[in-house]
Design a protein around this motif. Sequence first.
Motif, short mmCIF file in Angstrom:
data_model
loop_
_atom_site.label_atom_id
_atom_site.label_comp_id
_atom_site.label_asym_id
_atom_site.label_seq_id
_atom_site.Cartn_x
_atom_site.Cartn_y
_atom_site.Cartn_z
N SER A 122 -10.79 -2.92 0.75
CA SER A 122 -10.18 -4.10 1.36
C SER A 122 -11.26 -5.04 1.90
O SER A 122 -12.27 -4.60 2.44
N ASP B 109 -4.91 -7.26 -6.17
CA ASP B 109 -5.01 -6.11 -5.25
C ASP B 109 -4.62 -4.77 -5.87
O ASP B 109 -5.24 -3.76 -5.56
N HIS C 187 -6.15 0.58 -6.71
CA HIS C 187 -6.45 -0.53 -5.80
C HIS C 187 -7.37 -1.51 -6.54
O HIS C 187 -8.56 -1.61 -6.23
N LYS D 273 0.83 -1.21 0.00
CA LYS D 273 0.00 0.00 0.00
C LYS D 273 0.87 1.26 0.00
O LYS D 273 0.50 2.27 -0.59
N LYS E 69 -11.96 -9.13 -3.46
CA LYS E 69 -11.14 -8.95 -4.66
C LYS E 69 -10.40 -10.23 -5.03
O LYS E 69 -10.35 -10.61 -6.18
#
Length: 591
Positions: free
Chosen positions: A254, A281, A232, A212, A258
């Motif tokens: 999140s 991701d 993302h 991230k 995914k």
Amino acid sequence: MTKQSNRGKNRALAQWVAEAAQLTKPDRIVWCDGSEEEKRRLTQEAIASGVLIALNQAKRPGCYLHRSNPNDVARSEHLTFICTPDKDDAGPTNNWAPPEETYAKLRGWLAGAMRGRTMYVVPYVMGPLKSPFSKVGVELTDSLYVALNMRIMTRMGQAALDLLGDGGEFNRGLHSILDLDPERRLICHFPQDNAVWSVGSGYGGNALLSKKCFALRIASYLGRAEGWLAEHMLILGLESPQGETTYIAAAFPSACGKTNLAMLLPPPAFKGWKVHTVGDDIAWLRVGPDGRLWAVNPEYGFFGVAPGTSTRSNPNAMKTVEHDTIFTNVAVTAEGDVWWEGMGFDPPKGLIDWRGQLWDPNSGKPAAHPNSRFTAPMTNNPVLSPKAEDPQGVPISAIIFGGRRASTVPLVMEASDWSQGVFFGASMGSETTAAATGQVGVVRRDPMAMLPFCGYNMVKYFEHWHQIASRLRNPPRIFQVNWFRKDREGAFLWPGYSENMRVLKWIVDRVKGRVGAEQTPIGLVPRKEDINLDGLEISAEQLRQATSIDPDEWRAELDQIEEYFKKLGADRLSDFQVRIEKARTALAKSG
Ligand code: SAT
Ligand code: MN
């Protein structure tokens, strides 16, 4: 000792490592080369020091468990800062701190922090080797867990040093777990220096600085300056029985599935269809010379949520974690195998919970932490795309924005153009999950699923999205999805998981101009006859509810979106004003 052919050759790197060592005073410095020999050695050291616990090697070869400090189990957004000289560059959605003061404060914390410890120098490449997309990072860390995870999550080691050569352009990540005291925990980004300093946490998104921190926050900042996008998003290829593959990128907050979508196994009615995972991701997207949008997955592994992963929800993930996987905060069976809630079978007797204690099934507490994770190399995935390592990436035909919404947002909806699609993304909302510390289950706006990950001013980010359109001669179509809509009784209207294939097929058919849709005031939605429902037990009424646009709900939704944009200062963007007014007018006409 490791072979360190050119570790000292890069002057900028050698100097920076020396400076960091001067500050943190490690007992030893280990340069990671990414070799198998090194993996064995570091794993042995991790076991000896209790950082990793070997699982049953007959059942799960190459698999280990890590138990984190119980105060350190998720990303800490309130402790995450963007440090730019000008506060406005961080924008309304980020915590901001001035760079010089922040460096000074962290230097104070880090002084002597690695005494008695080893500093691992972890060079890595984000993106396929020899790709125009790719970037080098180096993380200095005193966590062996982090070094071993970085080996899975990135192309780590000598290859990165080779690629770097004597260049000075690489992300500088400095990480120390200090004493894991939340009072001395900060994750600070310095975009203008291409640097991240993270202190006091060993958790994935806080500590694996490639992910991230670099591949989203810093990369989004670089992307704006250089004319590309760091998002993302998962990337998947959908192959038809005729062998035609269409690539889709999809943004979800999140822990909204995914990884499940990226590895989806189509239901029996979709014989001959295949999903190939490119990434689960993060996507780096560039406009190609052909005017299409091309994507690579900068990562090399999956850092997936364990709970809820089962042979029903994600059979390919279950195969992915059969070997060579690091599990974090899952439960362990008496046989030394892993277990988590939603794994598809009852907890066996004698289960040890994520904190290492015998689990009491009547305790009302989960055995695995709700944000427990697996770290597995992408090459473990049986449906990994043959294009996952392609230096050019894959051409994206559709972008999906998705959230977790109990009401209002239909199962799927198509934007009539790029600008409306950007509006879909920017106005996205989702109920919060366990992936971040804080309250679970409240709706928060999460533009493009980037709220915690956009490394600069969100309004400028929206502008960047609008501007990129001018270079896209053949832009992807944009869709919004919601697998999580519920009926009045609180039951899910759509079965989700592998059945989401039906929605993906509609999306592909829309892209190819092969299927119809109904125009609503908010967007285009499929009619019953547009979606393949073979072999699915769903009533016409259920599907109608799942795809319906309720005018009252949407009037309220538009008010909330407008209010949110005002709060951000995004209400001045004329594209958004036009969208909201158009939708309101259309709703008024529809009665
Ligand atoms: O940020 S992590 O990569 O640790 C997990 C997530 O929130 O997506
Ligand atoms: Mn994520």
